[in-house]
Motif scaffolding. Sequence first.
Motif, PDB file in Angstrom:
ATOM      1  N   SER A 195       0.804  12.935   0.114  1.00 45.58           N
ATOM      2  CA  SER A 195       1.731  11.855  -0.219  1.00 45.58           C
ATOM      3  C   SER A 195       3.017  11.979   0.580  1.00 45.58           C
ATOM      4  O   SER A 195       3.397  13.077   1.011  1.00 45.58           O
ATOM      5  N   TYR A 212       1.720  -6.616  -1.492  1.00 45.25           N
ATOM      6  CA  TYR A 212       1.057  -5.579  -0.714  1.00 45.25           C
ATOM      7  C   TYR A 212      -0.059  -6.157   0.142  1.00 45.25           C
ATOM      8  O   TYR A 212      -0.724  -7.122  -0.246  1.00 45.25           O
ATOM      9  N   SER A 259      -5.199  -3.697   2.254  1.00 43.56           N
ATOM     10  CA  SER A 259      -5.670  -2.389   2.697  1.00 43.56           C
ATOM     11  C   SER A 259      -4.910  -1.227   2.073  1.00 43.56           C
ATOM     12  O   SER A 259      -5.386  -0.091   2.113  1.00 43.56           O
ATOM     13  N   LYS A 285      -3.128  -1.639  -1.130  1.00 41.28           N
ATOM     14  CA  LYS A 285      -2.890  -1.870  -2.549  1.00 41.28           C
ATOM     15  C   LYS A 285      -3.527  -0.762  -3.369  1.00 41.28           C
ATOM     16  O   LYS A 285      -4.669  -0.384  -3.145  1.00 41.28           O
ATOM     17  N   GLY A 286      -2.748  -0.229  -4.292  1.00 40.96           N
ATOM     18  CA  GLY A 286      -3.217   0.863  -5.131  1.00 40.96           C
ATOM     19  C   GLY A 286      -2.800   2.231  -4.624  1.00 40.96           C
ATOM     20  O   GLY A 286      -2.823   3.202  -5.378  1.00 40.96           O
ATOM     21  N   ARG A 287      -2.440   2.324  -3.350  1.00 46.61           N
ATOM     22  CA  ARG A 287      -2.012   3.598  -2.770  1.00 46.61           C
ATOM     23  C   ARG A 287      -0.533   3.593  -2.378  1.00 46.61           C
ATOM     24  O   ARG A 287       0.101   4.632  -2.344  1.00 46.61           O
ATOM     25  N   THR A 319       3.409   2.048  -2.903  1.00 47.93           N
ATOM     26  CA  THR A 319       4.306   1.434  -3.883  1.00 47.93           C
ATOM     27  C   THR A 319       5.674   1.223  -3.256  1.00 47.93           C
ATOM     28  O   THR A 319       6.296   2.183  -2.797  1.00 47.93           O
ATOM     29  N   ASP A 376       0.565   7.307  -1.310  1.00 48.25           N
ATOM     30  CA  ASP A 376      -0.295   8.311  -1.924  1.00 48.25           C
ATOM     31  C   ASP A 376      -1.689   8.273  -1.302  1.00 48.25           C
ATOM     32  O   ASP A 376      -2.094   7.278  -0.705  1.00 48.25           O
ATOM     33  N   ASN A 377      -2.416   9.369  -1.476  1.00 48.80           N
ATOM     34  CA  ASN A 377      -3.788   9.460  -0.968  1.00 48.80           C
ATOM     35  C   ASN A 377      -3.860   9.006   0.495  1.00 48.80           C
ATOM     36  O   ASN A 377      -4.657   8.143   0.860  1.00 48.80           O
TER      37      ASN A 377
END
Length: 124
Positions: free
Chosen positions: A17, A60, A63, A65-67, A69, A84-85
């Motif tokens: 991260s 976002y 590609s 989204k979810g990682r 912020t 993240d990730n």
Amino acid sequence: QVQLVESGGGLVQPGGSLRLSCAASGRTFSTYFMGWFRQAPGKEREFVAASSWSGGSTYYAGSVKGRFTISRDNAKNTVYLQIDNLKPEDTAVYYCAARLGRYDYTSPNKYDYWGQGTQVTVSS
């Protein structure tokens, strides 16, 4: 006019991260719609994330989204990008950008001010 300075990039292993920061100076920061973009070698600059003036609305690219912020602290004149990730394909120079409007916020051509960029390299 506003000046933007990014920081927080670096070399990180896959799955790790980073938190990128973009400090703004100049005109009132809260009047600017803020975006993050990235550009990998040999590729066009692409939209990553954006924040409305208050931070209450965020946007976002599919590609990331979810990682990723995006957040902002108007009291500190700073916008952040938490990543993240991390994946090797996230390797790029990351730029923050500012504009007054919101229309077509994914287009880099619609932004008026840019930082110098910060390098993110994801590699084992």
